[in-house]
Design a protein around this motif. Sequence first.
Motif, short mmCIF file in Angstrom:
data_model
loop_
_atom_site.label_atom_id
_atom_site.label_comp_id
_atom_site.label_asym_id
_atom_site.label_seq_id
_atom_site.Cartn_x
_atom_site.Cartn_y
_atom_site.Cartn_z
N GLY A 1 0.89 -1.12 -0.10
CA GLY A 1 0.02 0.01 -0.01
C GLY A 1 0.80 1.07 0.05
N SER A 2 1.93 1.37 0.83
CA SER A 2 2.62 2.48 0.79
C SER A 2 3.44 2.87 -0.50
CB SER A 2 3.85 2.26 1.84
OG SER A 2 4.43 1.09 1.96
N LEU B 1 2.32 2.88 -3.49
CA LEU B 1 1.42 3.61 -4.37
C LEU B 1 1.90 4.81 -4.56
CD1 LEU B 1 -2.08 2.46 -3.20
CD2 LEU B 1 -0.86 1.79 -5.18
N PHE C 1 -12.82 -4.45 -4.09
CA PHE C 1 -12.95 -4.14 -2.54
C PHE C 1 -11.77 -3.54 -1.98
CE2 PHE C 1 -13.43 -5.11 1.57
CZ PHE C 1 -15.02 -5.06 1.87
N VAL C 2 -10.65 -4.19 -2.22
CA VAL C 2 -9.20 -3.48 -1.73
C VAL C 2 -8.90 -2.25 -2.19
CG1 VAL C 2 -6.75 -4.03 -1.92
CG2 VAL C 2 -8.46 -6.02 -1.19
N ASN D 1 -10.82 0.15 -3.45
CA ASN D 1 -11.90 1.09 -3.12
C ASN D 1 -11.54 1.61 -1.63
OD1 ASN D 1 -14.38 1.82 -1.53
ND2 ASN D 1 -15.09 2.01 -3.52
N ILE D 2 -11.29 0.61 -1.09
CA ILE D 2 -10.66 0.88 0.65
C ILE D 2 -9.45 1.59 0.58
CG2 ILE D 2 -9.98 -0.42 2.82
CD1 ILE D 2 -12.73 -2.03 2.32
N ALA D 3 -8.34 1.21 -0.22
CA ALA D 3 -7.21 1.84 -0.14
C ALA D 3 -7.41 3.20 -0.50
CB ALA D 3 -6.15 1.05 -1.26
N LYS E 1 -10.02 5.22 -0.63
CA LYS E 1 -10.84 6.10 0.44
C LYS E 1 -10.06 6.30 1.67
CE LYS E 1 -15.29 5.62 -1.34
NZ LYS E 1 -16.67 4.57 -1.46
N THR E 2 -9.25 5.54 2.05
CA THR E 2 -8.45 5.53 3.04
C THR E 2 -7.16 6.35 2.90
OG1 THR E 2 -8.73 3.15 3.65
CG2 THR E 2 -6.79 4.12 4.87
N GLY E 3 -6.70 6.33 1.95
CA GLY E 3 -5.79 7.76 1.24
C GLY E 3 -6.40 8.85 1.37
N GLY F 1 -8.92 9.92 3.08
CA GLY F 1 -9.13 10.10 4.42
C GLY F 1 -7.80 10.59 5.32
N VAL F 2 -6.99 10.07 4.91
CA VAL F 2 -5.65 10.52 5.75
C VAL F 2 -5.09 11.96 5.15
CG1 VAL F 2 -3.00 10.37 5.83
CG2 VAL F 2 -4.60 8.29 6.01
N LEU G 1 -7.74 14.54 6.63
CA LEU G 1 -7.25 14.86 7.94
C LEU G 1 -5.94 15.71 8.18
CD1 LEU G 1 -7.19 13.95 11.03
CD2 LEU G 1 -5.89 12.07 10.51
N LEU G 2 -5.00 15.44 7.06
CA LEU G 2 -3.92 16.33 7.25
C LEU G 2 -4.16 17.61 6.97
CD1 LEU G 2 -1.41 13.78 6.11
CD2 LEU G 2 -1.19 15.44 8.08
#
Lengths: 333, 333
Positions: free
Chosen positions: A212-213, A215, A228-229, A231-233, A235-237, A239-240, A243-244
């Motif tokens: 993942g890192s 990418l 599935f993977v 989409n979640i990767a 959206k998590t990215g 999200g971070v 947040l930042l």
Amino acid sequence: MSSITIAVDAMSGDRGPKVAVAAALDAVRENEALSIILVGNQAELEALLQEGHPRITISEAVDVIRMNERPSHALRHKQNSSMAVALRLVRDGEAQGCVSAGNTGALMAFGRSIIRMYPGIERPAITKLIPSLRGKCHVLDLGANVDASAENLYQFALMGSLMASAVSGLTEPRVALLNVGEEEIKGNEQVRLASHMLAQSDTVNYIGYVEGSDLFRDVADVVVCDGFVGNIALKTGEGVAGLLIELLEQAFSRGVYGRLVGWLARPMLGRLLRLMDPARHNGASFLGLQGVVIKSHGNANERAMLAAIRQAAREVTMEVPRRINDRLDELMI
Amino acid sequence: MSSITIAVDAMSGDRGPKVAVAAALDAVRENEALSIILVGNQAELEALLQEGHPRITISEAVDVIRMNERPSHALRHKQNSSMAVALRLVRDGEAQGCVSAGNTGALMAFGRSIIRMYPGIERPAITKLIPSLRGKCHVLDLGANVDASAENLYQFALMGSLMASAVSGLTEPRVALLNVGEEEIKGNEQVRLASHMLAQSDTVNYIGYVEGSDLFRDVADVVVCDGFVGNIALKTGEGVAGLLIELLEQAFSRGVYGRLVGWLARPMLGRLLRLMDPARHNGASFLGLQGVVIKSHGNANERAMLAAIRQAAREVTMEVPRRINDRLDELMI
């Protein structure tokens, strides 16, 4: 420059047709070769368009697909939806590409039923260019399928490689599989089998597993995973990043000193803020269909919708579907 | 405060025993209730310890498990490895917890074979507290299993909920499943079935699906997924954070003006930089075993290894395994 027509599903996004109409006006004003067909409720769209624009026309569609509607239900009951009508405009050659901010599952179901797939490809995938420190990376699938067999992953890798050649002009794009580790023994069965298949391929420049890192580290041009993977990767990215950005804004809005330093820092943070701006990166490609179909975020604002329309125009100009189709045709012989 | 003993596998990390020895010395100096057993090559550890410390002892282990070694191979041939010896110290009560920076698969295999599982739990999961804008979120599984059945996901949710109660003192932690959308129809079969099971549960305060971007928005206290998805989400998040920190550093090192503003901004960026510092967040819990087992990043530096030892000490002090075990025992009656 030859002229381009894009069909825009104006009704299916969370924010309604206002955003789509405003983005369409922006798009035709900045690009003289572009015409747009807005698809949806005629009266509503006419009211929003006001005096209108010579390169914007309306194509009526009486129905709208809801965000939480089952794709199978939509397929049976919503053939007259703005989404289906926009896709048929592409199939019939009245437009070369379309953009929708609607239900992803329904867009995939209608896309497959209305527009032909590439030869030898079983399922479409959603792909996007992810920004990294240097260069960019095509990631797929980002959510068209909730699972994928080894064969599906292999086909995504093949399409992704051809896409990277067509879009980024790379002759031998570096293609990797997303996995939980770089060692050969890692991962689930599908991923390990797909890796084995890709290692044998003459067509794909397969470089192995990435994590993942990776990418964002310019180690691959194309990264393949199931929807599935992916989409979640993605959206998590996002999200971070969100947040930042929020923490950065908080830091530079606290007290007079904070605001002053924030103001001084603004020019230096430009690249970072542009890279993290979700509106600039809106628009994911439905890869696998013989036509340009761009999925916008459901809650896209005007600027984000404009980015999605631009992307559709870019893929049409670069003849992405024709170039991928021709290469796949050769490979199938 | 009663005394605590932690066994540290000093040999299995990428950076060798030097990091583990230095972190152990830091840990016993800052925590007077803590004793550490360093597990590994006696001569090497003695040389690194120099004059030593009264609360640090050495337990000899002749073998080391390599990072890319198959867990099944390690299980057959490496019973005398530093990892296995450290786990047996926990089983035999000589230590209450252990820390290893080694091969995750091997740690899981040895963990299951040496330390008993909780009643009714089929597989351990790796979990970590993820920082968000407000509060924190327990995410599991982060990579102990590359796939998970609906029953596994249900058990992860149950353990995660009990962990959040034990660690964060929450009486009814909000538990969610990670999915590609919030609508009921989304997701793969395992996730949909697990959602159905959790909705019927009296024990778990199940709030439904969340997406990747929700991990940082304080919408849930516990987020459950399979280990493949969780590992990739975690590393993608770390990748984005790393990219942003690098861009921030670039912005504030370009030219005299950039460096000056960077210096002025440093105090305001403290919270952001602390939140994004991977070393501070090192240490993931192996949840499911009747003992504290903490997995450190393979390439942890001294500061990161210290964070992992601190976390082991914290979980031992809070009696996390006993509290989870007691609740599961009650539920099984």
